[in-house]
Design an enzyme around this catalytic site. Sequence first.
Site, PDB file in Angstrom:
ATOM      1  N   CYS A 148      49.233 -56.102 -32.512  1.00 42.16           N
ATOM      2  CA  CYS A 148      50.279 -56.924 -31.893  1.00 42.16           C
ATOM      3  C   CYS A 148      51.055 -56.116 -30.851  1.00 42.16           C
ATOM      4  O   CYS A 148      51.862 -55.245 -31.202  1.00 42.16           O
ATOM      5  CB  CYS A 148      51.236 -57.443 -32.969  1.00 42.16           C
ATOM      6  SG  CYS A 148      52.587 -58.450 -32.303  1.00 42.16           S
TER       7      CYS A 148
ATOM      8  N   CYS B 206      54.874 -56.853 -30.957  1.00 41.15           N
ATOM      9  CA  CYS B 206      55.567 -56.205 -32.081  1.00 41.15           C
ATOM     10  C   CYS B 206      55.783 -54.714 -31.852  1.00 41.15           C
ATOM     11  O   CYS B 206      56.857 -54.180 -32.117  1.00 41.15           O
ATOM     12  CB  CYS B 206      54.760 -56.390 -33.369  1.00 41.15           C
ATOM     13  SG  CYS B 206      54.300 -58.087 -33.758  1.00 41.15           S
ATOM     14  N   ASP B 207      54.734 -54.045 -31.382  1.00 38.64           N
ATOM     15  CA  ASP B 207      54.746 -52.580 -31.399  1.00 38.64           C
ATOM     16  C   ASP B 207      54.771 -51.901 -30.031  1.00 38.64           C
ATOM     17  O   ASP B 207      54.940 -50.677 -29.961  1.00 38.64           O
ATOM     18  CB  ASP B 207      53.514 -52.079 -32.169  1.00 38.64           C
ATOM     19  CG  ASP B 207      53.521 -52.534 -33.619  1.00 38.64           C
ATOM     20  OD1 ASP B 207      54.625 -52.651 -34.185  1.00 38.64           O
ATOM     21  OD2 ASP B 207      52.434 -52.787 -34.175  1.00 38.64           O
TER      22      ASP B 207
END
Length: 214
Positions: free
Chosen positions: A40, A43-44
């Site tokens: 992701c 997300c990261d």
Amino acid sequence: MSAGSETFESRSVIVATGTAYKKLGVPGEEEFLGRGVSYCATCDGPFYKGLEIAVVGGGDSALQEALYLTTFAAKIYLIHRRDGFRAVPILRERVQKHEKIECFCSCVVERINGAGGVESIDLKNVKTGERMTHPVAGVFLFVGLEPKTEFLGGIIDTAPDGFILTDNDMKTNVRGILAAGDCRSKLLRQISTAVGDGATAAFAAQCLVEDDQW
């Protein structure tokens, strides 16, 4: 229908089990999940500001995420096992022109290396057999999705890739079983399409239960 040790009776069931990210299945992938291996970018991505990272995949998702990650990373190695990317032309053009992205086609990841976290990846050129190691701080994997439909055991029709086949009303070939969301065989998998699928499936199931329509 069985759920664990319990069995439930129902006139209709909606399967909405979604998908899981496909895994590369190489050494280091599971070990460094959450410590440099990610599925992701949203997300990261912010954790890799100013660092060099790798993105694996050749479809729309891989190229879109690689472009998004240029917001943070200093350098991105885009790795794809085929000669050319499968993404739409506009994404291929943007990737090829971006100064932060270096493409490695006809290459596969053989190993993800590190100690406490990801430190490098081992690559192999599938045409020449040449092997190389690139230092990276993170590896983002976008090599496809797998539907969570194994539990069905073939009781309803699915496409060769395991996604459930339905009509426009979300009905499968088995009376009373419907499917909605990413586990269904369709063109676009997004939250908006899953919500639409769910509303249609719920209404179709209601019609079946109340009026015995099918």
